[in-house]
Motif scaffolding. Structure first.
Motif, PDB file in Angstrom:
ATOM      1  N   LEU A  95       0.828  -1.204   0.000  1.00 28.44           N
ATOM      2  CA  LEU A  95       0.000   0.000   0.000  1.00 28.44           C
ATOM      3  C   LEU A  95       0.863   1.256   0.000  1.00 28.44           C
ATOM      4  O   LEU A  95       0.571   2.234  -0.706  1.00 28.44           O
ATOM      5  N   ALA A  96       1.935   1.225   0.787  1.00 27.11           N
ATOM      6  CA  ALA A  96       2.845   2.376   0.836  1.00 27.11           C
ATOM      7  C   ALA A  96       3.462   2.648  -0.530  1.00 27.11           C
ATOM      8  O   ALA A  96       3.630   3.807  -0.926  1.00 27.11           O
ATOM      9  N   ALA A  97       3.782   1.589  -1.281  1.00 27.70           N
ATOM     10  CA  ALA A  97       4.373   1.763  -2.606  1.00 27.70           C
ATOM     11  C   ALA A  97       3.389   2.425  -3.563  1.00 27.70           C
ATOM     12  O   ALA A  97       3.753   3.338  -4.314  1.00 27.70           O
ATOM     13  N   VAL A  98       2.131   1.981  -3.528  1.00 30.43           N
ATOM     14  CA  VAL A  98       1.112   2.576  -4.397  1.00 30.43           C
ATOM     15  C   VAL A  98       0.914   4.052  -4.061  1.00 30.43           C
ATOM     16  O   VAL A  98       0.861   4.915  -4.955  1.00 30.43           O
ATOM     17  N   LEU A  99       0.816   4.359  -2.778  1.00 29.85           N
ATOM     18  CA  LEU A  99       0.633   5.752  -2.361  1.00 29.85           C
ATOM     19  C   LEU A  99       1.853   6.600  -2.710  1.00 29.85           C
ATOM     20  O   LEU A  99       1.720   7.779  -3.069  1.00 29.85           O
ATOM     21  N   ALA A 100       3.044   6.015  -2.614  1.00 28.00           N
ATOM     22  CA  ALA A 100       4.262   6.755  -2.965  1.00 28.00           C
ATOM     23  C   ALA A 100       4.276   7.120  -4.444  1.00 28.00           C
ATOM     24  O   ALA A 100       4.696   8.221  -4.816  1.00 28.00           O
ATOM     25  N   VAL A 101       3.802   6.209  -5.295  1.00 23.34           N
ATOM     26  CA  VAL A 101       3.731   6.499  -6.732  1.00 23.34           C
ATOM     27  C   VAL A 101       2.732   7.630  -6.994  1.00 23.34           C
ATOM     28  O   VAL A 101       2.985   8.531  -7.793  1.00 23.34           O
ATOM     29  N   ILE A 102       1.595   7.594  -6.295  1.00 24.34           N
ATOM     30  CA  ILE A 102       0.602   8.667  -6.439  1.00 24.34           C
ATOM     31  C   ILE A 102       1.185  10.002  -5.970  1.00 24.34           C
ATOM     32  O   ILE A 102       1.019  11.043  -6.627  1.00 24.34           O
ATOM     33  N   LEU A 103       1.884   9.974  -4.835  1.00 25.53           N
ATOM     34  CA  LEU A 103       2.520  11.196  -4.331  1.00 25.53           C
ATOM     35  C   LEU A 103       3.598  11.697  -5.293  1.00 25.53           C
ATOM     36  O   LEU A 103       3.773  12.905  -5.462  1.00 25.53           O
ATOM     37  N   GLY A 104       4.322  10.759  -5.918  1.00 27.61           N
ATOM     38  CA  GLY A 104       5.327  11.159  -6.904  1.00 27.61           C
ATOM     39  C   GLY A 104       4.695  11.867  -8.093  1.00 27.61           C
ATOM     40  O   GLY A 104       5.226  12.867  -8.582  1.00 27.61           O
ATOM     41  N   GLY A 105       3.542  11.344  -8.555  1.00 28.74           N
ATOM     42  CA  GLY A 105       2.832  12.015  -9.639  1.00 28.74           C
ATOM     43  C   GLY A 105       2.362  13.400  -9.235  1.00 28.74           C
ATOM     44  O   GLY A 105       2.458  14.357 -10.011  1.00 28.74           O
TER      45      GLY A 105
END
Length: 429
Positions: A200-210
């Motif tokens: 979940l942290a990885a998915v949220l990190a990708v969203i935050l990166g975008g």
């Protein structure tokens, strides 16, 4: 206009210089040498590592723990000699490179990773017969090929975003490596500090990166673009942005290399000549899926066609009714998300560190240049070449110099084909 750019660049230079001196002096006690000892996918405990300075004076020693990790704090930046006591290795296990003593440099505020690759000794119980040395060589080559492909896929995620930004804006963005680091640090913060599951942290990190990429263009690069700042000025500004972000990461996250809560020392799966950790296969599948989807979207969808139109001729695209600013903002969002995903995967591969994006930035630029500036498929192909060249070069040169192999291949290909493998010799319009 030029005066404004010069003043802004000078202000950025002052800021990153001040932050740099402040951060490094505040973290001067954070220097260390560290590593993880793995044999056949399993951590190796009880191995003694000794560290001495250039004069031979002992600095300290450590014993690898149950998870194979060891760390020795050093008094400051400098050059140190790291010795692995081979007598403490398990029976039948050796340093495969034959180099149990390494001389390494440690920079201010940084934790330097030390690699001692371990493997079975020739003739040890459970290993192949000595006469099968050809099989051992084939196994090593196969392992390096796979590692090169795996590393190339990680680079490709970052290179694709960088190539799209260059294609639409013409900007050589030296701060792109910090977008990679942002993704890794965001995932670490959500996973370790907040306590979310790593997936979940990885998915949220990708969203935050975008989101980070979007807001960068919305409130910074877009403003400079509307002010008609020249590409040279924007490139210099990107260097300042990179340094500011890097030292902010150092200030808030310190200089140690950290790990996520899961998949640190995962046992490898036997695939014949090589052993591969399951996490690497999952990362490979995700990277390939993402790269294929993005590449096809650039060819098949209306947004992709609009992006290619802006990259080819922004003025003509605007005259055709395409919102150039909206397309560039979309590219920045996509580039930030791809860079964040690359950072998460790179951290799973080698740990989280404040300068991890900076360390691969040159290879990302090499991949984009090698494949052809501004071309998505070229970035993918260039990344594969760079990844394989980086790893396979260790067959002939020390591991510490492996990046030289990739850069040598870059120089040779650019001498033969200056526009890159898939690049166009001349841009029309």
């Amino acid at each position: 206009m030029r005066r404004a750019v010069i003043i802004f660049t000078a202000v950025l230079g002052f800021l990153f210089t001040s932050l740099g001196f402040g951060a490094t002096s505040a973290l001067a006690e954070g220097e260390s040498l560290q590593g993880t000892l793995i044999n056949a996918g399993q951590p190796v405990a009880g191995v003694v590592i000794k560290v001495a300075d250039e004069g031979g004076t002992s600095v300290g020693e450590a014993t690898s723990t149950a998870d194979g990790k060891w760390s020795v704090a050093v008094p400051g930046a400098g050059t140190y000699k790291v010795d692995l006591d081979t007598a403490t290795l398990p029976q039948g296990v050796v340093v495969t490179t034959g180099r149990s003593s390494l001389t390494l440099s440690v920079f201010e505020g940084a934790a330097r990773n030390v690699l001692f690759p371990l493997g079975p000794a020739a003739g040890a119980p459970g290993t192949e017969e000595p006469e099968e040395s050809g099989s051992s060589t084939a196994s090593r080559v196969a392992d390096l090929v796979y590692t090169g492909i795996h590393f190339g896929l990680i680079i490709a995620l970052a290179a694709l975003g960088l190539s799209l930004i260059f294609g639409t804006m013409g900007l050589t963005n030296f701060a792109h490596g910090e977008l990679v680091t942002f993704g890794a640090l965001a995932c670490f913060l959500l996973n370790v500090t907040v306590g979310l599951p790593l997936e979940l942290a990885a998915v949220l990190a990708v969203i935050l990166g975008g989101a980070f990429g979007y807001f960068q263009d919305r409130f910074f690069w877009g403003w400079l673009r509307n002010r008609r700042t020249g590409l040279i000025g924007m490139m210099i500004i990107s260097i300042g942005v990179a340094l500011i972000l890097r030292y902010l990461y150092l200030f808030f996250f310190r200089g140690d290399t950290q790990q996520y809560t899961k998949y640190v020392a995962q046992p490898g799966m036997d695939l014949g000549l090589i052993q591969v950790a399951p996490k690497n296969l999952v990362m490979d599948a995700i990277a390939i899926l993402v790269l294929v989807i993005v590449s096809l979207a650039l060819v098949k969808t209306r947004l992709g066609k609009a992006t290619r139109a802006v990259a080819t001729n922004p003025s003509l695209a605007a005259a055709s009714g395409i919102s150039v600013d909206s397309v560039i903002r979309l590219v920045w969002t996509l580039g930030g998300a791809l860079a964040a995903l690359s950072g998460v995967m790179l951290a799973l591969f080698q740990g989280v560190n404040y300068q991890m994006g900076f360390q691969i930035l040159l290879l990302v630029f090499a991949a984009v240049t090698l494949g052809g500036l501004g071309t998505a498929w070229g970035a993918l192909l260039g990344s594969m070449v760079v990844g394989l060249a980086t790893q396979l070069s260790t067959l002939w040169i020390p591991t510490e110099l492996k990046n030289v192999g990739a850069l040598f291949v870059l120089i040779v290909i650019i001498l033969i084909r200056p526009q890159g493998i898939l690049g166009r010799r001349e841009r029309i319009g």
